[in-house]
Design a protein around this motif. Sequence first.
Motif, PDB file in Angstrom:
ATOM      1  N   LYS A  97       0.837  -1.274  -0.003  1.00  0.00           N
ATOM      2  CA  LYS A  97       0.050   0.171  -0.101  1.00  0.00           C
ATOM      3  C   LYS A  97       0.632   1.176  -0.212  1.00  0.00           C
ATOM      4  O   LYS A  97       2.015   1.201   0.779  1.00  0.00           O
ATOM      5  CB  LYS A  97      -0.844   0.133   1.382  1.00  0.00           C
ATOM      6  N   ALA A  98       0.482   2.375  -0.702  1.00  0.00           N
ATOM      7  CA  ALA A  98       0.982   3.449  -0.794  1.00  0.00           C
ATOM      8  C   ALA A  98       0.132   4.704  -0.274  1.00  0.00           C
ATOM      9  O   ALA A  98      -1.099   4.577  -0.265  1.00  0.00           O
ATOM     10  CB  ALA A  98       1.495   3.861  -2.206  1.00  0.00           C
ATOM     11  N   HIS A  99       0.736   5.492   0.525  1.00  0.00           N
ATOM     12  CA  HIS A  99       0.072   6.496   1.084  1.00  0.00           C
ATOM     13  C   HIS A  99       0.942   7.979   0.632  1.00  0.00           C
ATOM     14  O   HIS A  99       2.044   8.086   0.708  1.00  0.00           O
ATOM     15  CB  HIS A  99       0.182   6.700   2.497  1.00  0.00           C
ATOM     16  N   VAL A 100      -0.102   8.946  -0.070  1.00  0.00           N
ATOM     17  CA  VAL A 100       0.451   9.896  -0.666  1.00  0.00           C
ATOM     18  C   VAL A 100      -0.328  11.202  -0.262  1.00  0.00           C
ATOM     19  O   VAL A 100      -1.492  11.280  -0.032  1.00  0.00           O
ATOM     20  CB  VAL A 100       0.076   9.856  -2.404  1.00  0.00           C
ATOM     21  N   ALA A 101       0.422  12.060   0.288  1.00  0.00           N
ATOM     22  CA  ALA A 101      -0.134  13.524   0.447  1.00  0.00           C
ATOM     23  C   ALA A 101       0.291  14.679  -0.264  1.00  0.00           C
ATOM     24  O   ALA A 101       1.603  14.767  -0.547  1.00  0.00           O
ATOM     25  CB  ALA A 101      -0.050  13.723   1.978  1.00  0.00           C
ATOM     26  N   TYR A 102      -0.266  15.742  -0.296  1.00  0.00           N
ATOM     27  CA  TYR A 102       0.478  17.041  -1.016  1.00  0.00           C
ATOM     28  C   TYR A 102      -0.361  18.249  -0.225  1.00  0.00           C
ATOM     29  O   TYR A 102      -1.455  18.021   0.183  1.00  0.00           O
ATOM     30  CB  TYR A 102       0.348  16.929  -2.802  1.00  0.00           C
ATOM     31  N   ILE A 103       0.094  19.264  -0.388  1.00  0.00           N
ATOM     32  CA  ILE A 103      -0.274  20.528  -0.037  1.00  0.00           C
ATOM     33  C   ILE A 103      -0.374  21.533  -1.143  1.00  0.00           C
ATOM     34  O   ILE A 103       0.622  22.178  -1.332  1.00  0.00           O
ATOM     35  CB  ILE A 103       0.607  21.384   1.169  1.00  0.00           C
ATOM     36  N   PRO A 104      -1.689  21.613  -1.590  1.00  0.00           N
ATOM     37  CA  PRO A 104      -1.664  22.253  -2.911  1.00  0.00           C
ATOM     38  C   PRO A 104      -1.282  23.877  -2.598  1.00  0.00           C
ATOM     39  O   PRO A 104      -1.281  24.495  -1.530  1.00  0.00           O
ATOM     40  CB  PRO A 104      -3.279  22.591  -3.025  1.00  0.00           C
TER      41      PRO A 104
END
Length: 198
Positions: A97-104
């Motif tokens: 499993k991959a977990h991805v986050a970004y802050i626009p």
Amino acid sequence: MPLKNVLKYDEEITDTISDHYAQIIGEVGEDVTRDGLLKTPVRAAKAMQFLTQGYEMSAENILRSAMFAEDYSEMVIVKDIEFYSLCEHHMLPFFGKAHVAYIPDGYIVGLSKIPRVIEVFARRLQVQERLTDQILQSIHATLQPLGVAVVIEARHMCMMMRGVQKQSSVTTTSAFTGAFKSERTRNEFLKLITSSLH
């Protein structure tokens, strides 16, 4: 989330790969002409093309196809994204499993595009460390957000079926840019991907 439900196979490439698989099957001591193996080389050739179709895909194009200007600057997380890849050292699967986050920073992206980016890089001969970094770099370069975070947890068949034969081991890799270099922001992300909110 598969990139394609139907993959068109180049007959010449399929025939070439199939011939190599037939030779390998014979070299390990099997009879490629017996009923159960008659179509195996062709099936394996098509499977290999499917599992490596990421070479024909562009993560950047996928992201750009659903970028939207939006005044939102809080963390966006897509977690528990299943993926399957092939270890380039032994050509055996690794998965997890991959977990991805970004802050626009002016742009958001359609949520389904994040799993598609993972598929682009997972459908190649890989190592987990490079896979983690490629996902991070493609999102960072295309969206130019305030920060990106990627964590991957995977089981490797090359460790489970051969070598040390440790079935319960899980390998975790991570990569962070921008705001996620801050311990506070990074810890918030790690807390959210390990918690159950539903």
